[in-house]
Every structure is written in structure tokens, then in C-alpha cells.
Design an enzyme around this catalytic site. Structure first.
Site, PDB file in Angstrom:
ATOM      1  N   GLU A 106       0.819  -1.215   0.000  1.00 26.96           N
ATOM      2  CA  GLU A 106       0.000   0.000   0.000  1.00 26.96           C
ATOM      3  C   GLU A 106       0.854   1.266   0.000  1.00 26.96           C
ATOM      4  O   GLU A 106       0.317   2.370   0.117  1.00 26.96           O
ATOM      5  CB  GLU A 106      -0.914   0.030   1.235  1.00 26.96           C
ATOM      6  CG  GLU A 106      -1.854  -1.149   1.390  1.00 26.96           C
ATOM      7  CD  GLU A 106      -3.040  -1.099   0.437  1.00 26.96           C
ATOM      8  OE1 GLU A 106      -3.163  -0.096  -0.285  1.00 26.96           O
ATOM      9  OE2 GLU A 106      -3.809  -2.058   0.415  1.00 26.96           O
ATOM     10  N   HIS A 111      -2.995   2.550   8.024  1.00 19.30           N
ATOM     11  CA  HIS A 111      -4.130   1.781   7.517  1.00 19.30           C
ATOM     12  C   HIS A 111      -4.385   0.607   8.446  1.00 19.30           C
ATOM     13  O   HIS A 111      -3.445  -0.003   8.944  1.00 19.30           O
ATOM     14  CB  HIS A 111      -3.819   1.284   6.091  1.00 19.30           C
ATOM     15  CG  HIS A 111      -4.778   0.252   5.596  1.00 19.30           C
ATOM     16  ND1 HIS A 111      -6.115   0.503   5.419  1.00 19.30           N
ATOM     17  CD2 HIS A 111      -4.602  -1.053   5.253  1.00 19.30           C
ATOM     18  CE1 HIS A 111      -6.714  -0.593   4.976  1.00 19.30           C
ATOM     19  NE2 HIS A 111      -5.812  -1.560   4.873  1.00 19.30           N
ATOM     20  N   HIS A 171      -7.739  -2.429  10.007  1.00 13.28           N
ATOM     21  CA  HIS A 171      -9.029  -3.091   9.802  1.00 13.28           C
ATOM     22  C   HIS A 171      -9.800  -3.162  11.126  1.00 13.28           C
ATOM     23  O   HIS A 171     -10.061  -4.257  11.632  1.00 13.28           O
ATOM     24  CB  HIS A 171      -8.828  -4.522   9.284  1.00 13.28           C
ATOM     25  CG  HIS A 171      -8.006  -4.655   8.040  1.00 13.28           C
ATOM     26  ND1 HIS A 171      -7.405  -5.840   7.655  1.00 13.28           N
ATOM     27  CD2 HIS A 171      -7.697  -3.760   7.063  1.00 13.28           C
ATOM     28  CE1 HIS A 171      -6.758  -5.672   6.508  1.00 13.28           C
ATOM     29  NE2 HIS A 171      -6.907  -4.413   6.124  1.00 13.28           N
ATOM     30  N   GLU A 193     -17.805  13.144  22.678  1.00  6.89           N
ATOM     31  CA  GLU A 193     -16.667  13.940  22.215  1.00  6.89           C
ATOM     32  C   GLU A 193     -16.257  13.681  20.760  1.00  6.89           C
ATOM     33  O   GLU A 193     -15.294  14.283  20.275  1.00  6.89           O
ATOM     34  CB  GLU A 193     -15.492  13.754  23.178  1.00  6.89           C
ATOM     35  CG  GLU A 193     -15.871  14.319  24.538  1.00  6.89           C
ATOM     36  CD  GLU A 193     -14.741  14.442  25.536  1.00  6.89           C
ATOM     37  OE1 GLU A 193     -13.627  13.986  25.237  1.00  6.89           O
ATOM     38  OE2 GLU A 193     -14.999  15.007  26.602  1.00  6.89           O
ATOM     39  N   HIS A 231     -13.528  -2.913   3.991  1.00  5.97           N
ATOM     40  CA  HIS A 231     -12.110  -3.266   4.061  1.00  5.97           C
ATOM     41  C   HIS A 231     -11.469  -2.726   5.359  1.00  5.97           C
ATOM     42  O   HIS A 231     -10.920  -3.482   6.138  1.00  5.97           O
ATOM     43  CB  HIS A 231     -11.372  -2.726   2.825  1.00  5.97           C
ATOM     44  CG  HIS A 231      -9.900  -3.023   2.806  1.00  5.97           C
ATOM     45  ND1 HIS A 231      -9.183  -3.283   1.664  1.00  5.97           N
ATOM     46  CD2 HIS A 231      -9.002  -3.100   3.816  1.00  5.97           C
ATOM     47  CE1 HIS A 231      -7.921  -3.520   1.964  1.00  5.97           C
ATOM     48  NE2 HIS A 231      -7.778  -3.411   3.258  1.00  5.97           N
TER      49      HIS A 231
HETATM   50  O1  2HA Z   1      -1.154  -4.661   4.254  1.00  6.26           O
HETATM   51  O2  2HA Z   1      -4.158  -4.371   4.877  1.00  6.26           O
HETATM   52  O3  2HA Z   1      -4.861  -3.487   2.484  1.00  6.26           O
HETATM   53  C1  2HA Z   1      -2.255  -5.480   4.129  1.00  6.26           C
HETATM   54  C2  2HA Z   1      -3.475  -4.698   3.940  1.00  6.26           C
HETATM   55  C3  2HA Z   1      -3.800  -4.314   2.570  1.00  6.26           C
HETATM   56 ZN    ZN Z   2      -6.092  -3.570   4.428  1.00  8.23          ZN
END
Ligand code: 2HA
Ligand code: ZN
Length: 278
Positions: free
Chosen positions: A122, A145, A147, A175, A216
């Protein structure tokens, strides 16, 4: 030279990835972080003229991708295929310090990725996001990033309209509107690791520090690791409350007028168009 394993930025990265793993947000190789470093802080730990190897970046269209504004900049970044679970035990394999080469199409490895590894797949999206954030906030240093579980769950049962999604999150903890007054950006499901999602994410990053990748995960950006982590954990907490309420009838809620009072108390500029004010 000081020991790189004692560098505050490496220690911070270890702690953050360990935290995120234990929160259940980054299963397997899920998630990635890039941290823009100052040359002066890295120089104390590394000889910046010693390049271990040059790494071309995959997933970027060589003709159209351009990260020229980042040329020469240093980043600490998580590795592709690497697990957040393992960073703290072996930072030198799971992390790398890189310098951006010409146009951002290749990078120079200065430390890490000891097993022949490379930056997260990424990374082109991270570079585009850094450029977008730096254009509106010259102090931006972190792109992350992840999840997060409840935020992801919420994506399946809530409309993906940016205003509606933000409004629901704001209603879930008092808040919230003070922590992310600009709201959250939302992208539809898109193929990850591509130029398209990188460009779309970067476009959203001009207006938002948090961008949801539908079904995602999420991208966050900010000046410090604490700022970005705090943003994501606040959004995730709000999503958790939303999921805990489920389909039970709502008896009480935070009113839009109350949110305005809060935003005014904290002195933040908020998205008035995401509220329904009379
Ligand atoms: O790095 O989360 O979106 C692995 C991920 C790709
Ligand atoms: Zn991801």
C-alpha cells in the site's frame, strides 16, 4: 552512532503495531503504517549515505504515478506481507527505513527488511496520502491503515453516505465531534493496492484525516502517531457503540444542537452540512 533499536520513532512504531494487533484490528498481515522522519533525527542512528538496496515499487503505473514532492524524504514503514503481531519481537525484519527515489517510483533501503523484504504494497497509496495531507498540513507525518473490527461491521449495516456515516458516529460518543470535526470520508469498495484507490484516498485526504475503505478498513493521517491512533480508536469506539445498540429502539440520543455546543466549547471547525440544524 546510537543504536537504532532505541530510536524513539522505532519504539513508537513497535508499540503502535503491538497495540493495534492486540486490539484485534490487524489480523495476519492486515494494516500498514508509514512515518515521515526528519533527517536530523535519523542521522543520529544511521549513516544516510549507506544504501542497502534499491527497491522499485509495485502497483504504480510508471507513467502516471508521481511522488516528486517526496523525493529524498525518509520514511519508517511496515513491510509487505509482514504481521503487526511480529514487529516488536523483530523490528529489523518487519520494518524498514527508506528514502524516496526519483519520482517516488523506487526507494532506497537504509535499514530493515533484513530478510529481503519490501515496503507495504500500500506504500504508493501512503505516498499519495502523505502528499495530500502535507498540502493542507505541512506538519503531517503519519499515515496508517487498519481493519478495526466494529467499524468494518458497521460498513455492512449502515449507509455509506459520508454525511450520514459521520453523523451516526458523532451521535455515538459525546466527544466525537470534537475529535474528528471534519467528519470521515467514505470510499466505496475498491480494489486495494492500485493507483485508483490511491488517487481516490488522497483526494479524500484533502478534506478528512480519516477515510473509510468500505468493507475493508480505514486510513488515518495526522501529525503524530498519537493523533492518528487517537482518531482511529475514537472512530472505532463510536462504531462499537453503534454495533452494541444494534437494532434495539433508541430511547435517547445526542442532539445536533448539543453537538454544536460541544464543537463551540472545543473551538473546532466542524462540518455544519453534516448536521440537521433548524
Ligand atoms: O497490508 O491491509 O490493504 C495489508 C493490507 C492491505
Ligand atoms: Zn487492508
Amino acid at each position: 552512532m546510537k543504536d537504532i533499536l532505541t530510536a524513539p520513532f522505532v519504539v513508537e512504531m513497535e508499540k503502535t503495531t503491538a497495540n493495534m494487533y492486540r486490539l484485534g484490528w490487524d489480523e495476519r498481515n492486515g494494516g500498514n503504517i508509514s512515518y515521515l522522519l526528519e533527517e536530523a533525527e535519523v542521522k543520529e542512528y544511521l549513516d544516510l549515505s549507506r544504501v542497502i538496496r534499491r527497491i522499485p515499487l509495485m502497483g504504480v503505473k510508471q507513467a502516471s504515478f508521481d511522488a516528486t514532492p517526496l523525493e529524498g524524504k525518509l520514511f519508517l514503514v511496515t513491510g509487505t506481507g509482514k504481521y503487526f503481531k511480529n514487529v516488536q519481537d523483530d523490528p529489523e525484519t518487519n520494518l524498514g527505513i527508506i528514502r524516496i527515489g526519483k519520482g517516488g517510483k523506487e526507494v532506497e533501503l537504509l535499514w530493515g527488511f533484513r530478510d529481503g523484504g519490501r515496503p507495504t504494497s500500500e506504500f504508493p497509496t501512503h505516498m499519495m496520502s502523505h502528499m495530500a495531507r502535507l498540502s493542507v498540513d505541512p506538519e503531517n507525518r503519519v499515515v496508517l491503515h487498519s481493519h478495526p473490527t466494529n467499524l468494518l461491521a458497521m460498513n455492512y449495516v449502515h449507509e455509506l453516505d459520508e454525511a450520514k456515516f459521520t453523523h451516526t458516529l458523532w451521535e455515538m460518543c459525546t466527544e466525537c465531534i470534537a475529535v474528528f470535526p471534519e467528519g470521515v470520508g467514505v470510499l466505496p469498495w475498491m480494489l486495494c493496492g492500485t493507483d485508483e484507490i490511491g488517487i481516490a484516498t488522497a483526494e479524500k485526504m484533502r478534506d478528512f484525516r480519516v477515510v473509510v475503505w468500505a468493507l475493508h478498513g480505514v486510513y488515518g493521517a495526522g501529525k503524530t502517531m498519537d493523533e492518528v491512533f487517537g482518531l482511529i480508536e475514537t472512530v472505532e469506539k463510536a462504531a462499537q457503540i453503534f454495533m452494541l445498540i444494534g437494532s434495539r429502539p433508541r430511547v435517547n440520543t445526542i442532539k445536533d444542537e448539543d453537538m454544536v455546543k460541544l464543537a463551540e466549547l472545543f473551538g473546532v471547525k466542524y462540518r455544519k452540512d453534516f448536521l440537521h440544524l433548524k
